[in-house]
Write a protein that holds these residues in place. Structure first.
Motif, mmCIF file in Angstrom:
data_model
loop_
_atom_site.group_PDB
_atom_site.id
_atom_site.type_symbol
_atom_site.label_atom_id
_atom_site.label_comp_id
_atom_site.label_asym_id
_atom_site.label_seq_id
_atom_site.Cartn_x
_atom_site.Cartn_y
_atom_site.Cartn_z
ATOM 1 N N TRP A 100 0.941 -1.206 0.123
ATOM 2 C CA TRP A 100 0.062 0.012 0.099
ATOM 3 C C TRP A 100 0.937 1.230 0.058
ATOM 4 C CZ3 TRP A 100 -3.221 1.679 4.909
ATOM 5 C CH2 TRP A 100 -3.656 3.005 4.646
ATOM 6 N N ASP A 193 -7.350 -1.673 5.405
ATOM 7 C CA ASP A 193 -7.255 -2.965 5.094
ATOM 8 C C ASP A 193 -6.141 -3.674 5.861
ATOM 9 O OD1 ASP A 193 -8.016 -5.259 3.933
ATOM 10 O OD2 ASP A 193 -7.344 -4.906 1.912
ATOM 11 N N SER A 194 -5.957 -4.897 5.895
ATOM 12 C CA SER A 194 -5.000 -5.408 6.859
ATOM 13 C C SER A 194 -4.086 -6.460 5.971
ATOM 14 C CB SER A 194 -5.761 -6.248 7.920
ATOM 15 O OG SER A 194 -6.401 -7.374 7.333
ATOM 16 N N ALA A 223 -2.472 -2.857 10.697
ATOM 17 C CA ALA A 223 -2.725 -3.179 9.096
ATOM 18 C C ALA A 223 -1.482 -4.001 8.478
ATOM 19 C CB ALA A 223 -2.619 -1.882 8.347
#
Ligand SMILES: C[S@@+](CC[C@H](N)C(=O)[O-])C[C@H]1O[C@@H](n2cnc3c(N)ncnc32)[C@H](O)[C@@H]1O
Length: 257
Positions: A100, A193-194, A223
């Motif tokens: 990310w 999100d994780s 995360a």
């Protein structure tokens, strides 16, 4: 805090869901005051009314408060550490990385990630999630056209491989573009999100208050998967990483323990 600014914060929060109270006050106030004065308004109240009347004024405000400056391979030495130390470890643990790029602005950062990853993986197996609060920046990222000055640090080999030159502008290649999915996301208001292997969040935390940063470090930690790494900007060292369940993996890289 002045009443005028306090009121403005509440109004902006209602209108845009952006909470200016989580941004460093003096800096943000200075930036916005100089903008509205230039436009001929004399207070935050007057300015807000104008924002309400005109989407152009609103967009200009959003543009000014976000500060989109970015460049490819920003602080190149840190990207070298990512390439030569962090990624080899992450890839030895996981073949498909979940990545990310948070506050990715106009795309230079996620595209840099893709170019570096291409040294280890076929582009077809690279997938990077990139987010920013600013829709304009995201649109520019999707267009992928950059002035030559933002490519100063790009290695020649990468420039040849992944850019098409058009005068003083460079277009990023379609195959690099395809590795990145852009989405609007407000770090200070929306869930994360994780299970990330790598989160890159650089040169945005400096604009936030200490409380906001504190909360974000906890959220980034949550995360990440265990052993995953957070890569921050070169003025953004975390004070006391163990208190967020991080250890220092290298300067500006924090590994979740
Ligand atoms: C200075 S740029 C950093 C770009 C890139 N990460 C880099 O280091 O070159 C800061 C970015 O943070 C974004 N930003 C500011 N507040 C944000 C928020 N609350 N949530 C997500 N992005 C935000 C801005 O829109 C801007 O694009």
């Amino acid at each position: 805090m002045s009443k005028d600014y306090q009121e403005f914060i509440i109004q902006v929060r209602k209108k845009t869901n952006i909470d200016l109270a989580l941004y460093k006050e003096a800096q943000m106030k200075r930036r916005l005051t100089s903008l509205y004065e230039k436009k001929g308004y004399s207070s935050f109240q007057e300015y807000f009314q104008a924002m309400n009347r005109s989407s152009e004024v609103l967009h200009e405000f959003l543009d000014r408060m976000t500060i989109n400056v970015s460049e490819f391979y920003r602080n190149k030495q840190r990207w070298d550490v990512l390439e030569n130390k962090i990624l080899p470890r992450l890839l030895s643990e996981n073949k498909r990385l979940k990545i990310w790029s948070a506050a990715s602005s106009t795309g230079e950062e996620p595209y840099t990630l893709a170019m570096i990853l291409s040294k280890y993986l076929p582009l077809s197996s690279i997938s990077i999630f990139a987010t920013d609060i600013d829709e304009n920046a995201i649109q520019k990222a999707k267009n992928g056209i950059y002035p030559d000055r933002s490519l100063n640090e790009v290695p020649e080999e990468m420039k040849r491989k992944f850019f098409i030159q058009n005068g003083t502008y460079y277009q990023i290649s379609e195959e690099i573009k395809k590795t990145v999915t852009f989405k609007r996301h407000n770090l200070l208001a929306e869930p994360f999100d994780s299970n990330y292997d790598l989160i890159v969040c650089r040169n945005v935390l400096i604009y936030f208050t200490e409380d906001a940063k504190d909360l974000l470090y906890h959220k980034f930690n949550k995360a990440l998967r265990e052993g995953g790494t957070l890569f921050v900007g070169s003025t953004e060292q975390i004070f006391n990483p163990p208190s967020y369940n991080f250890m220092i993996e290298d300067t500006f890289f924090y590994k979740k323990v």
